[in-house]
Design a protein around this motif. Structure first.
Motif, mmCIF file in Angstrom:
data_model
loop_
_atom_site.group_PDB
_atom_site.id
_atom_site.type_symbol
_atom_site.label_atom_id
_atom_site.label_comp_id
_atom_site.label_asym_id
_atom_site.label_seq_id
_atom_site.Cartn_x
_atom_site.Cartn_y
_atom_site.Cartn_z
ATOM 1 N N ASP A 175 -61.414 -12.306 -46.488
ATOM 2 C CA ASP A 175 -60.744 -11.026 -46.260
ATOM 3 C C ASP A 175 -61.584 -10.115 -45.369
ATOM 4 O O ASP A 175 -61.064 -9.434 -44.482
ATOM 5 C CB ASP A 175 -60.447 -10.320 -47.584
ATOM 6 C CG ASP A 175 -59.356 -11.008 -48.393
ATOM 7 O OD1 ASP A 175 -58.620 -11.839 -47.814
ATOM 8 O OD2 ASP A 175 -59.247 -10.705 -49.606
ATOM 9 N N MET A 176 -62.881 -10.080 -45.608
ATOM 10 C CA MET A 176 -63.773 -9.250 -44.793
ATOM 11 C C MET A 176 -63.798 -9.729 -43.342
ATOM 12 O O MET A 176 -63.720 -8.926 -42.414
ATOM 13 C CB MET A 176 -65.194 -9.262 -45.370
ATOM 14 C CG MET A 176 -65.326 -8.521 -46.676
ATOM 15 S SD MET A 176 -64.898 -6.777 -46.545
ATOM 16 C CE MET A 176 -66.223 -6.193 -45.550
ATOM 17 N N HIS A 177 -63.887 -11.043 -43.140
ATOM 18 C CA HIS A 177 -63.875 -11.584 -41.776
ATOM 19 C C HIS A 177 -62.553 -11.282 -41.065
ATOM 20 O O HIS A 177 -62.542 -10.943 -39.882
ATOM 21 C CB HIS A 177 -64.144 -13.090 -41.788
ATOM 22 C CG HIS A 177 -65.563 -13.445 -42.090
ATOM 23 N ND1 HIS A 177 -66.610 -13.170 -41.244
ATOM 24 C CD2 HIS A 177 -66.117 -14.051 -43.165
ATOM 25 C CE1 HIS A 177 -67.741 -13.591 -41.772
ATOM 26 N NE2 HIS A 177 -67.471 -14.135 -42.950
ATOM 27 N N ILE B 17 -62.562 -7.570 -40.112
ATOM 28 C CA ILE B 17 -63.458 -7.327 -38.980
ATOM 29 C C ILE B 17 -62.839 -7.828 -37.690
ATOM 30 O O ILE B 17 -62.868 -7.151 -36.658
ATOM 31 C CB ILE B 17 -64.832 -7.977 -39.233
ATOM 32 C CG1 ILE B 17 -65.565 -7.226 -40.344
ATOM 33 C CG2 ILE B 17 -65.675 -8.012 -37.961
ATOM 34 C CD1 ILE B 17 -66.808 -7.930 -40.858
ATOM 35 N N PHE C 39 -63.124 -13.039 -50.887
ATOM 36 C CA PHE C 39 -63.629 -11.749 -50.422
ATOM 37 C C PHE C 39 -64.206 -11.876 -49.005
ATOM 38 O O PHE C 39 -63.918 -11.043 -48.141
ATOM 39 C CB PHE C 39 -64.692 -11.229 -51.398
ATOM 40 C CG PHE C 39 -65.361 -9.971 -50.943
ATOM 41 C CD1 PHE C 39 -64.685 -8.758 -51.015
ATOM 42 C CD2 PHE C 39 -66.652 -9.985 -50.442
ATOM 43 C CE1 PHE C 39 -65.298 -7.587 -50.597
ATOM 44 C CE2 PHE C 39 -67.265 -8.827 -50.017
ATOM 45 C CZ PHE C 39 -66.590 -7.625 -50.094
ATOM 46 N N GLU C 40 -65.013 -12.913 -48.779
ATOM 47 C CA GLU C 40 -65.594 -13.107 -47.443
ATOM 48 C C GLU C 40 -64.514 -13.365 -46.400
ATOM 49 O O GLU C 40 -64.596 -12.850 -45.279
ATOM 50 C CB GLU C 40 -66.604 -14.248 -47.469
ATOM 51 C CG GLU C 40 -67.896 -13.887 -48.157
ATOM 52 C CD GLU C 40 -68.891 -15.036 -48.195
ATOM 53 O OE1 GLU C 40 -68.538 -16.160 -47.785
ATOM 54 O OE2 GLU C 40 -70.029 -14.803 -48.655
#
Length: 78
Positions: free
Chosen positions: A23-25, A28, A20-21
């Motif tokens: 994918d978020m990075h 962004i 998840f992290e």
């Protein structure tokens, strides 16, 4: 039921948090790159439009090499 739900959510978070992290990075970073490209294009349009009169003036004032000396501007009859 609430205890089971809480346990499943915590297990899911423990197993998938890194993905998840990441994918978020990635999302962004992609948004930042798109924003950077859009801003560069917008700034280029504004700068080109702003310098258009300067470029036109430079073309108007351009004198062929060897045809002008600084003294010509001082002794010119107006």
């Amino acid at each position: 039921w609430l205890a089971v739900d809480k346990a499943v959510i915590e297990l899911d978070e423990a197993l998938n948090r890194d993905v998840f992290e990441d994918d978020m990075h990635a999302a962004i970073t992609a948004q930042q790159q798109q924003l950077k490209a859009a801003l560069q294009q917008a700034y280029a349009r504004v700068l080109n439009a702003g310098f258009a009169p300067v470029k036109q003036g430079a073309r108007t004032l351009a004198v062929p090499v060897g045809k002008f000396t600084p003294a010509d501007s001082v002794f010119r009859d107006y």
